[in-house]
Write a protein that holds these residues in place. Structure first.
Motif, PDB file in Angstrom:
ATOM      1  N   SER A   1      14.491  -2.077  11.575  1.00  0.00           N
ATOM      2  CA  SER A   1      14.117  -1.438  12.829  1.00  0.00           C
ATOM      3  C   SER A   1      13.677  -0.010  12.546  1.00  0.00           C
ATOM      4  O   SER A   1      14.180   0.631  11.618  1.00  0.00           O
ATOM      5  N   TYR A   2      12.760   0.484  13.357  1.00  0.00           N
ATOM      6  CA  TYR A   2      12.139   1.781  13.086  1.00  0.00           C
ATOM      7  C   TYR A   2      12.131   2.668  14.321  1.00  0.00           C
ATOM      8  O   TYR A   2      11.959   2.183  15.446  1.00  0.00           O
ATOM      9  N   GLU A   3      12.275   3.971  14.086  1.00  0.00           N
ATOM     10  CA  GLU A   3      12.058   4.984  15.109  1.00  0.00           C
ATOM     11  C   GLU A   3      10.882   5.843  14.656  1.00  0.00           C
ATOM     12  O   GLU A   3      10.707   6.080  13.457  1.00  0.00           O
ATOM     13  N   SER A   4      10.095   6.321  15.621  1.00  0.00           N
ATOM     14  CA  SER A   4       8.958   7.158  15.254  1.00  0.00           C
ATOM     15  C   SER A   4       8.687   8.187  16.343  1.00  0.00           C
ATOM     16  O   SER A   4       9.212   8.094  17.461  1.00  0.00           O
ATOM     17  N   ASP A   5       7.845   9.154  15.986  1.00  0.00           N
ATOM     18  CA  ASP A   5       7.391  10.130  16.975  1.00  0.00           C
ATOM     19  C   ASP A   5       5.971   9.803  17.444  1.00  0.00           C
ATOM     20  O   ASP A   5       5.327  10.596  18.119  1.00  0.00           O
ATOM     21  N   GLY A   6       5.493   8.629  17.077  1.00  0.00           N
ATOM     22  CA  GLY A   6       4.154   8.195  17.446  1.00  0.00           C
ATOM     23  C   GLY A   6       3.140   8.398  16.345  1.00  0.00           C
ATOM     24  O   GLY A   6       2.150   7.678  16.270  1.00  0.00           O
ATOM     25  N   GLU A   7       3.396   9.378  15.481  1.00  0.00           N
ATOM     26  CA  GLU A   7       2.502   9.653  14.358  1.00  0.00           C
ATOM     27  C   GLU A   7       3.151   9.293  13.025  1.00  0.00           C
ATOM     28  O   GLU A   7       2.477   8.859  12.096  1.00  0.00           O
ATOM     29  N   HIS A   8       4.456   9.483  12.934  1.00  0.00           N
ATOM     30  CA  HIS A   8       5.173   9.197  11.695  1.00  0.00           C
ATOM     31  C   HIS A   8       6.492   8.484  11.999  1.00  0.00           C
ATOM     32  O   HIS A   8       7.111   8.723  13.043  1.00  0.00           O
ATOM     33  N   ILE A   9       6.898   7.642  11.082  1.00  0.00           N
ATOM     34  CA  ILE A   9       8.196   6.976  11.177  1.00  0.00           C
ATOM     35  C   ILE A   9       9.269   7.972  10.769  1.00  0.00           C
ATOM     36  O   ILE A   9       9.168   8.605   9.716  1.00  0.00           O
ATOM     37  N   THR A  10      10.287   8.113  11.594  1.00  0.00           N
ATOM     38  CA  THR A  10      11.330   9.100  11.343  1.00  0.00           C
ATOM     39  C   THR A  10      12.642   8.486  10.863  1.00  0.00           C
ATOM     40  O   THR A  10      13.389   9.126  10.129  1.00  0.00           O
ATOM     41  N   ARG A  11      12.913   7.242  11.264  1.00  0.00           N
ATOM     42  CA  ARG A  11      14.150   6.578  10.849  1.00  0.00           C
ATOM     43  C   ARG A  11      13.897   5.095  10.607  1.00  0.00           C
ATOM     44  O   ARG A  11      13.129   4.471  11.333  1.00  0.00           O
ATOM     45  N   VAL A  12      14.582   4.583   9.599  1.00  0.00           N
ATOM     46  CA  VAL A  12      14.497   3.162   9.273  1.00  0.00           C
ATOM     47  C   VAL A  12      15.922   2.620   9.196  1.00  0.00           C
ATOM     48  O   VAL A  12      16.771   3.188   8.503  1.00  0.00           O
ATOM     49  N   TYR A  13      16.191   1.538   9.920  1.00  0.00           N
ATOM     50  CA  TYR A  13      17.502   0.890   9.905  1.00  0.00           C
ATOM     51  C   TYR A  13      17.325  -0.486   9.277  1.00  0.00           C
ATOM     52  O   TYR A  13      16.640  -1.344   9.837  1.00  0.00           O
TER      53      TYR A  13
ATOM     54  N   ASP B   1       0.852  -1.196   0.000  1.00  0.00           N
ATOM     55  CA  ASP B   1       0.000   0.000   0.000  1.00  0.00           C
ATOM     56  C   ASP B   1       0.888   1.246   0.000  1.00  0.00           C
ATOM     57  O   ASP B   1       1.287   1.729   1.063  1.00  0.00           O
ATOM     58  N   PHE B   2       1.175   1.759  -1.195  1.00  0.00           N
ATOM     59  CA  PHE B   2       2.091   2.895  -1.304  1.00  0.00           C
ATOM     60  C   PHE B   2       1.565   4.123  -0.560  1.00  0.00           C
ATOM     61  O   PHE B   2       2.295   4.766   0.202  1.00  0.00           O
ATOM     62  N   ALA B   3       0.301   4.456  -0.757  1.00  0.00           N
ATOM     63  CA  ALA B   3      -0.273   5.639  -0.107  1.00  0.00           C
ATOM     64  C   ALA B   3      -0.223   5.493   1.413  1.00  0.00           C
ATOM     65  O   ALA B   3       0.089   6.450   2.130  1.00  0.00           O
ATOM     66  N   GLY B   4      -0.515   4.287   1.898  1.00  0.00           N
ATOM     67  CA  GLY B   4      -0.477   4.056   3.334  1.00  0.00           C
ATOM     68  C   GLY B   4       0.925   4.210   3.892  1.00  0.00           C
ATOM     69  O   GLY B   4       1.126   4.843   4.932  1.00  0.00           O
ATOM     70  N   MET B   5       1.907   3.622   3.207  1.00  0.00           N
ATOM     71  CA  MET B   5       3.291   3.737   3.670  1.00  0.00           C
ATOM     72  C   MET B   5       3.738   5.193   3.674  1.00  0.00           C
ATOM     73  O   MET B   5       4.342   5.672   4.638  1.00  0.00           O
ATOM     74  N   LYS B   6       3.446   5.896   2.593  1.00  0.00           N
ATOM     75  CA  LYS B   6       3.870   7.287   2.472  1.00  0.00           C
ATOM     76  C   LYS B   6       3.258   8.138   3.573  1.00  0.00           C
ATOM     77  O   LYS B   6       3.913   9.017   4.148  1.00  0.00           O
ATOM     78  N   SER B   7       1.997   7.877   3.905  1.00  0.00           N
ATOM     79  CA  SER B   7       1.314   8.689   4.916  1.00  0.00           C
ATOM     80  C   SER B   7       1.902   8.481   6.301  1.00  0.00           C
ATOM     81  O   SER B   7       1.786   9.352   7.174  1.00  0.00           O
ATOM     82  N   MET B   8       2.527   7.324   6.528  1.00  0.00           N
ATOM     83  CA  MET B   8       3.083   7.026   7.857  1.00  0.00           C
ATOM     84  C   MET B   8       4.563   7.356   7.976  1.00  0.00           C
ATOM     85  O   MET B   8       5.141   7.259   9.061  1.00  0.00           O
ATOM     86  N   LEU B   9       5.198   7.735   6.859  1.00  0.00           N
ATOM     87  CA  LEU B   9       6.608   8.119   6.886  1.00  0.00           C
ATOM     88  C   LEU B   9       6.718   9.642   6.956  1.00  0.00           C
ATOM     89  O   LEU B   9       6.050  10.354   6.210  1.00  0.00           O
ATOM     90  N   ALA B  10       7.540  10.146   7.857  1.00  0.00           N
ATOM     91  CA  ALA B  10       7.755  11.590   7.946  1.00  0.00           C
ATOM     92  C   ALA B  10       8.383  12.094   6.652  1.00  0.00           C
ATOM     93  O   ALA B  10       9.119  11.363   5.973  1.00  0.00           O
ATOM     94  N   ASP B  11       8.091  13.314   6.305  1.00  0.00           N
ATOM     95  CA  ASP B  11       8.641  13.891   5.075  1.00  0.00           C
ATOM     96  C   ASP B  11      10.166  13.830   5.061  1.00  0.00           C
ATOM     97  O   ASP B  11      10.773  13.606   4.013  1.00  0.00           O
ATOM     98  N   ALA B  12      10.772  14.030   6.224  1.00  0.00           N
ATOM     99  CA  ALA B  12      12.238  14.029   6.311  1.00  0.00           C
ATOM    100  C   ALA B  12      12.776  12.713   6.879  1.00  0.00           C
ATOM    101  O   ALA B  12      13.883  12.670   7.427  1.00  0.00           O
ATOM    102  N   ALA B  13      12.009  11.636   6.735  1.00  0.00           N
ATOM    103  CA  ALA B  13      12.451  10.331   7.240  1.00  0.00           C
ATOM    104  C   ALA B  13      13.779   9.933   6.609  1.00  0.00           C
ATOM    105  O   ALA B  13      14.088  10.293   5.467  1.00  0.00           O
TER     106      ALA B  13
END
Length: 299
Positions: free
Chosen positions: A263-275, A187-199
């Motif tokens: 592994s993922y870091e988030s602010d609770g609303e958006h994912i900010t980092r992906v390892y 789900d591209f739209a779903g993934m994009k909506s949950m990733l921070a713009d500056a992820a």
């Protein structure tokens, strides 16, 4: 089993924990603990006043020496170096998840790489393992005042370089469950909506498999990367949620083979980092641990 052997086995998880947090490598931490066992076996027990202090000191000093050598090797590492992922138990409460992820998360271990070996040891002993400064001073071979300064400077450095504090564990769990479902469905739209713009995405292939030599920045770019993998692999791709280094993480399989641990870091609303760990050498023990857990009968 004699008393000295029983003491070592009782403290082994603590020693393993120190060594792993120092090196970010399961294999190297196991080697260190085995080395400590051999030294403990040959030690004059009558001259040891405090067995735990002796074992912790020996483990930490060996780890400092190993880390000095490892840092030289990692300067020649191909691409981005990330710690070896460890499959952990599902904690019983959100508080347990919070505590464990703060001590052993991939993000935490990655930023610890910025510290010099002695500073890393002093910080871990004091801030993670709650060792008093007198014992830290004995381990490091410096005065208590010097150790306090080392730990203080390490905390300041980590505060500057560590990603912003992550979301409360419950919010992060909910986000990860939704994101894992979007990954599995492509789900591209779903993934994009949950990733921070500056992820930011960081990948470790160790020069053995293809990955990005520099961090990838941008939520849309990262979503496109994941979406392309779905299109390319289709039914051959399988996504599983797992607990890695005390945090919700993703295991991605292609044709039944583990391709990456994410592994993922988030602010609770958006994912900010992906390892993304793709180095086969660093995935080997994780693969074995997953297989062993699946063989265990469910309760």
């Amino acid at each position: 089993m004699d008393a000295a052997t029983a003491t070592f086995h009782q403290l082994r998880p603590r020693l393993q924990g120190i060594a792993y947090r120092m090196l970010g490598s399961v294999s190297e931490s196991e080697d260190i603990v085995q080395d400590v066992w051999l030294r403990w076996h040959d030690a004059d027990k009558a001259s040891v006043n405090n067995s735990e202090a002796w074992l912790v000191t020996t483990t930490t000093r060996i780890a400092i020496d190993r880390l000095r050598s490892a840092k030289a090797r990692r300067e020649q590492y191909v691409g981005i170096w990330l710690p070896e992922p460890v499959l952990t138990e599902w904690p019983a409460t959100p508080e347990d998840i919070e505590e464990l992820s703060n001590e052993v998360s991939v993000a935490f271990l990655t930023v610890l790489e910025r510290l010099a070996p002695e500073a890393r040891a002093a910080f871990l002993l004091r801030e993670v393992f709650d060792v008093d400064y007198a014992e830290v001073a004995q381990v490091i071979g410096k005065s208590e005042a010097a150790c306090r300064q080392i730990v203080h400077r390490a905390k300041l450095q980590l505060r500057q370089e560590r990603p912003p504090l992550g979301a409360p564990s419950e919010a992060h769990q909910k986000l990860m469950r939704r994101f894992t479902e979007a990954l599995a469905q492509g789900d591209f739209a779903g993934m994009k909506s949950m990733l921070a713009d500056a992820a930011v995405l960081m990948g470790d292939g160790g020069g053995l498999v293809t990955t990005f030599p520099e961090p990838m920045v941008g939520g849309q770019r990262i979503a496109q990367l994941f979406f392309a993998a779905n299109l390319r692999n289709k039914d051959a791709l399988r996504i599983e949620l797992a607990m890695i280094n005390g945090q919700y993480a993703v295991l991605r399989y292609i044709n039944g083979e583990l391709e990456s641990a994410q592994s993922y870091e988030s602010d609770g609303e958006h994912i900010t980092r992906v390892y993304v760990q793709r180095n086969p050498e660093k995935l080997a023990r994780l693969i074995a641990a997953v297989a062993q857990r699946r063989r265990q009968p469910s309760v």
